[in-house]
Design a protein around this motif. Structure first.
Motif, PDB file in Angstrom:
ATOM      1  N   LEU A   1     -62.104  20.769 -45.654  1.00 39.71           N
ATOM      2  CA  LEU A   1     -62.053  20.941 -44.203  1.00 39.71           C
ATOM      3  C   LEU A   1     -60.729  20.396 -43.666  1.00 39.71           C
ATOM      4  N   ASP A   2     -60.072  21.219 -42.864  1.00 40.95           N
ATOM      5  CA  ASP A   2     -58.774  20.853 -42.312  1.00 40.95           C
ATOM      6  C   ASP A   2     -58.659  21.471 -40.924  1.00 40.95           C
ATOM      7  N   PRO A   3     -58.785  20.679 -39.866  1.00 35.89           N
ATOM      8  CA  PRO A   3     -58.744  21.236 -38.511  1.00 35.89           C
ATOM      9  C   PRO A   3     -57.470  22.023 -38.210  1.00 35.89           C
ATOM     10  N   SER A   4     -56.368  21.701 -38.859  1.00 41.06           N
ATOM     11  CA  SER A   4     -55.113  22.395 -38.581  1.00 41.06           C
ATOM     12  C   SER A   4     -55.147  23.860 -39.001  1.00 41.06           C
ATOM     13  N   ARG A   5     -56.134  24.225 -39.817  1.00 39.85           N
ATOM     14  CA  ARG A   5     -56.239  25.618 -40.276  1.00 39.85           C
ATOM     15  C   ARG A   5     -57.078  26.474 -39.333  1.00 39.85           C
ATOM     16  N   ILE A   6     -57.550  25.884 -38.248  1.00 37.10           N
ATOM     17  CA  ILE A   6     -58.336  26.651 -37.269  1.00 37.10           C
ATOM     18  C   ILE A   6     -57.385  27.171 -36.200  1.00 37.10           C
TER      19      ILE A   6
ATOM     20  N   GLY B   1     -60.398  31.471 -20.594  1.00 36.03           N
ATOM     21  CA  GLY B   1     -59.393  31.395 -21.642  1.00 36.03           C
ATOM     22  C   GLY B   1     -59.290  32.666 -22.448  1.00 36.03           C
ATOM     23  N   GLU B   2     -58.379  32.634 -23.387  1.00 36.36           N
ATOM     24  CA  GLU B   2     -58.141  33.813 -24.203  1.00 36.36           C
ATOM     25  C   GLU B   2     -59.224  33.964 -25.260  1.00 36.36           C
ATOM     26  N   VAL B   3     -59.332  35.174 -25.759  1.00 37.51           N
ATOM     27  CA  VAL B   3     -60.305  35.477 -26.812  1.00 37.51           C
ATOM     28  C   VAL B   3     -59.523  35.972 -28.018  1.00 37.51           C
ATOM     29  N   ALA B   4     -59.838  35.433 -29.170  1.00 38.91           N
ATOM     30  CA  ALA B   4     -59.186  35.892 -30.388  1.00 38.91           C
ATOM     31  C   ALA B   4     -59.517  37.359 -30.628  1.00 38.91           C
ATOM     32  N   MET B   5     -58.505  38.149 -30.831  1.00 37.40           N
ATOM     33  CA  MET B   5     -58.716  39.574 -31.049  1.00 37.40           C
ATOM     34  C   MET B   5     -59.099  39.810 -32.500  1.00 37.40           C
ATOM     35  N   CYS B   6     -60.359  40.093 -32.716  1.00 39.47           N
ATOM     36  CA  CYS B   6     -60.851  40.291 -34.079  1.00 39.47           C
ATOM     37  C   CYS B   6     -61.635  41.587 -34.109  1.00 39.47           C
ATOM     38  N   PRO B   7     -61.175  42.600 -34.815  1.00 34.75           N
ATOM     39  CA  PRO B   7     -61.877  43.882 -34.814  1.00 34.75           C
ATOM     40  C   PRO B   7     -63.225  43.800 -35.508  1.00 34.75           C
TER      41      PRO B   7
ATOM     42  N   ALA C   1     -69.495  25.910 -39.865  1.00 31.82           N
ATOM     43  CA  ALA C   1     -68.752  26.758 -38.925  1.00 31.82           C
ATOM     44  C   ALA C   1     -67.244  26.552 -39.066  1.00 31.82           C
ATOM     45  N   GLN C   2     -66.825  25.304 -39.280  1.00 34.08           N
ATOM     46  CA  GLN C   2     -65.403  25.027 -39.447  1.00 34.08           C
ATOM     47  C   GLN C   2     -64.867  25.652 -40.726  1.00 34.08           C
ATOM     48  N   LEU C   3     -65.645  25.584 -41.802  1.00 36.84           N
ATOM     49  CA  LEU C   3     -65.235  26.248 -43.041  1.00 36.84           C
ATOM     50  C   LEU C   3     -65.066  27.749 -42.836  1.00 36.84           C
ATOM     51  N   VAL C   4     -66.001  28.351 -42.102  1.00 42.28           N
ATOM     52  CA  VAL C   4     -65.906  29.784 -41.819  1.00 42.28           C
ATOM     53  C   VAL C   4     -64.640  30.084 -41.033  1.00 42.28           C
ATOM     54  N   ALA C   5     -64.382  29.276 -39.985  1.00 38.69           N
ATOM     55  CA  ALA C   5     -63.255  29.531 -39.094  1.00 38.69           C
ATOM     56  C   ALA C   5     -61.909  29.305 -39.769  1.00 38.69           C
ATOM     57  N   GLN C   6     -61.865  28.516 -40.844  1.00 34.07           N
ATOM     58  CA  GLN C   6     -60.603  28.287 -41.541  1.00 34.07           C
ATOM     59  C   GLN C   6     -60.102  29.536 -42.253  1.00 34.07           C
ATOM     60  N   ASN C   7     -60.971  30.517 -42.414  1.00 35.87           N
ATOM     61  CA  ASN C   7     -60.560  31.805 -42.972  1.00 35.87           C
ATOM     62  C   ASN C   7     -60.064  32.686 -41.827  1.00 35.87           C
ATOM     63  N   PRO C   8     -58.788  33.045 -41.798  1.00 38.70           N
ATOM     64  CA  PRO C   8     -58.256  33.808 -40.668  1.00 38.70           C
ATOM     65  C   PRO C   8     -58.882  35.180 -40.481  1.00 38.70           C
ATOM     66  N   SER C   9     -59.554  35.690 -41.508  1.00 35.66           N
ATOM     67  CA  SER C   9     -60.186  37.005 -41.386  1.00 35.66           C
ATOM     68  C   SER C   9     -61.637  36.935 -40.932  1.00 35.66           C
ATOM     69  N   ALA C  10     -62.140  35.735 -40.639  1.00 38.93           N
ATOM     70  CA  ALA C  10     -63.536  35.590 -40.205  1.00 38.93           C
ATOM     71  C   ALA C  10     -63.757  36.359 -38.896  1.00 38.93           C
ATOM     72  N   PRO C  11     -64.828  37.135 -38.810  1.00 31.43           N
ATOM     73  CA  PRO C  11     -65.077  37.945 -37.609  1.00 31.43           C
ATOM     74  C   PRO C  11     -65.675  37.125 -36.471  1.00 31.43           C
ATOM     75  N   ILE C  12     -64.905  36.176 -35.924  1.00 28.91           N
ATOM     76  CA  ILE C  12     -65.363  35.374 -34.798  1.00 28.91           C
ATOM     77  C   ILE C  12     -64.323  35.442 -33.688  1.00 28.91           C
ATOM     78  N   SER C  13     -64.783  35.292 -32.455  1.00 30.10           N
ATOM     79  CA  SER C  13     -63.874  35.317 -31.307  1.00 30.10           C
ATOM     80  C   SER C  13     -63.528  33.914 -30.838  1.00 30.10           C
ATOM     81  N   LYS C  14     -64.480  32.995 -30.885  1.00 27.02           N
ATOM     82  CA  LYS C  14     -64.265  31.610 -30.498  1.00 27.02           C
ATOM     83  C   LYS C  14     -65.141  30.719 -31.363  1.00 27.02           C
ATOM     84  N   LEU C  15     -64.867  29.416 -31.313  1.00 24.21           N
ATOM     85  CA  LEU C  15     -65.571  28.459 -32.158  1.00 24.21           C
ATOM     86  C   LEU C  15     -66.024  27.270 -31.312  1.00 24.21           C
ATOM     87  N   VAL C  16     -67.279  26.840 -31.510  1.00 20.75           N
ATOM     88  CA  VAL C  16     -67.812  25.651 -30.850  1.00 20.75           C
ATOM     89  C   VAL C  16     -68.256  24.675 -31.931  1.00 20.75           C
TER      90      VAL C  16
END
Length: 461
Positions: A379-384, A450-456, A280-295
């Motif tokens: 994996l780099d948490p700073s990229r999330i 909280g806020e939700v990442a705006m991802c179309p 999941a972290q690898l996926v979220a490190q891509n800024p274009s990933a179609p996710i709103s939040k990450l757990v």
């Protein structure tokens, strides 16, 4: 009438065949080699009868009798008299479905409820040949619908699960990723389904999918859980390589995320557990990933761990000197391995822990082979940069506090971050008596606030 006598004749034929087959079933050696236990009957009597696989044709006769449209009082009365005198090796209940249970030695696997028995013709074709195509595997899917999503690069079938009969309309989608060894059904749908709930009550269920679906934050927010199996796990078959790699998982998760976004009309919250949290972290490190939040739940990320690459030049699989990541012969999972995550005394009773082990060995009898773990080194948490929840048990041996602290404090800035520690809990917080409700409440509270990442919603490619 002639029809009544015909049915009575079939009944006596079945009784004779069952008596003969029951003699063979008394041999413990035959039973330990994989006999079958069946429950059938006519009105109100239930006893177990073991039959050998060679005589399973008897069940076909019984099924023909039990599905006759006109019940017979004479047959029912006769059945009661014979059963009370222990003449019949089993009792019969009118119209009941045949229930099969496969026995491994002296211990039984998961019992198959009648309504949970799905004909193979009703299952997605991709499940053929997987552990979920067995009667025990189909029983684990009770209360779920199974979808097949084709991977975007090679059309490999990916099993995706939703709560049976659920609709995503008006609900926030959540995609759940399992861990390194066990697939979706034991991890996120343990003791779930209407049959179990009717028998034991809804409080006895440890299905995270049902808990998320039934959880409501006030009258506003409801959730639509989805869960997927990585390649070689549960209902998703192996591909030609026979191994599963982090990058392959990332590609498949992105495929399912796009499908979920189209199915629900909005981007999903992505939740990964254990090694699934690394994916999941690898996926979220891509800024274009179609996710709103990450757990990131029970994440095993450790900044001090670096996975080595396999040698470039070495002998092939099965040959001495083969690289450690090369495909190898199948290695069976074990009962002890299935219950090793339960470490806090008193956190879970023996019964559900054993149910988890049984379900895990049904869905994943063979250990999936991970390869290319060096792909996790990036994996780099700073990229999330999406709102992120880091959650784990305070006694999780795989996610110690120093690692969780490093993960949380190094998350990218500019997005909400939450760190939650659940007391008196280990790696499998969501399955524990004192942890499952708090886990659901923690996750849902984070998703609601909280806020939700705006991802179309992604367009078709």
């Amino acid at each position: 009438t002639v029809g009544d006598f015909f049915v009575l004749f079939l009944y006596f034929c079945a009784v004779c065949l069952m008596i003969l087959s029951s003699r063979d079933s008394q041999d413990p050696k035959r039973a330990s080699r994989g006999s079958i236990s069946a429950r059938v009957g006519i009105r109100g009597f239930r006893r177990s009868v073991k039959i050998t696989a060679a005589l399973r044709i008897n069940l076909l006769v019984l099924y023909a009798v039990s599905t006759m449209s006109r019940p017979m009082c004479a047959v029912s009365s006769l059945g009661r008299r014979l059963s009370s005198r222990r003449i019949l090796p089993a009792a019969f209940q009118w119209g009941a479905s045949v229930r099969l249970r496969h026995f491994h030695g002296t211990g039984g696997a998961v019992p198959v409820a009648p309504s949970a028995q799905r004909s193979l013709s009703t299952l997605p074709s991709s499940l053929y040949g997987t552990p979920l195509s067995t009667p025990e595997g189909r029983a684990l899917m009770a209360g779920l619908d199974v979808r097949t999503v084709a991977a975007s690069d090679d059309d490999h079938p990916l099993a995706v699960y939703t709560v049976a009969g659920s609709s995503p309309e008006g609900r926030v989608p959540v995609l759940l990723l399992h861990g390194r060894t066990w697939s979706t059904l034991p991890v996120y749908h343990l003791l779930g389904g209407p049959i179990f709930a009717e028998k034991n009550g809804t409080d006895a269920s440890r299905s995270t999918m049902e808990a998320l679906y039934n959880y409501a934050c006030g009258d506003q927010v409801q959730y639509m859980p989805y869960a997927m199996d990585f390649r070689g796990f549960g209902g998703t078959p192996h591909d030609a390589s026979g191994v599963v790699t982090p990058h392959r998982c990332v590609g498949d998760v992105n495929t399912v995320l796009k499908w979920v976004a189209k199915d629900s009309g909005r981007p999903a919250v992505l939740l990964g557990w254990s090694q699934g949290a690394l994916v999941a972290q690898l996926v979220a490190q891509n800024p274009s990933a179609p996710i709103s939040k990450l757990v990131l739940y029970g994440s095993i990320w450790d900044p001090l761990v670096s996975h080595p690459r396999a040698p470039l030049y070495a002998a092939g699989p099965g040959v001495p000197g083969a690289p450690p990541d090369a495909p190898h012969s199948a290695q069976k999972n074990t009962f002890d391995a299935a219950i090793e995550d339960f470490t806090v005394e008193g956190s879970i009773p023996p019964e559900p822990a054993m149910e988890f082990a049984n379900a895990a060995l049904v869905s994943d009898p063979v250990k999936a082979k991970w390869s290319g773990l060096h792909e996790f080194n990036v994996l780099d948490p700073s990229r999330i940069n999406v709102p992120t929840l880091v959650v784990a048990g305070d006694q999780d041996p795989y996610a110690p506090m120093r690692v969780q602290s490093a993960l949380f404090t190094n998350l990218g800035r500019g997005a909400d971050r939450t760190w939650s520690i659940i007391a008196n809990a280990d790696h499998a917080v969501h399955l524990l008596d004192g942890g499952k409700d708090r886990f659901i409440s923690t996750v849902c509270s984070f998703m609601e606030n909280g806020e939700v990442a705006m991802c179309p919603v992604p367009d078709d490619e």
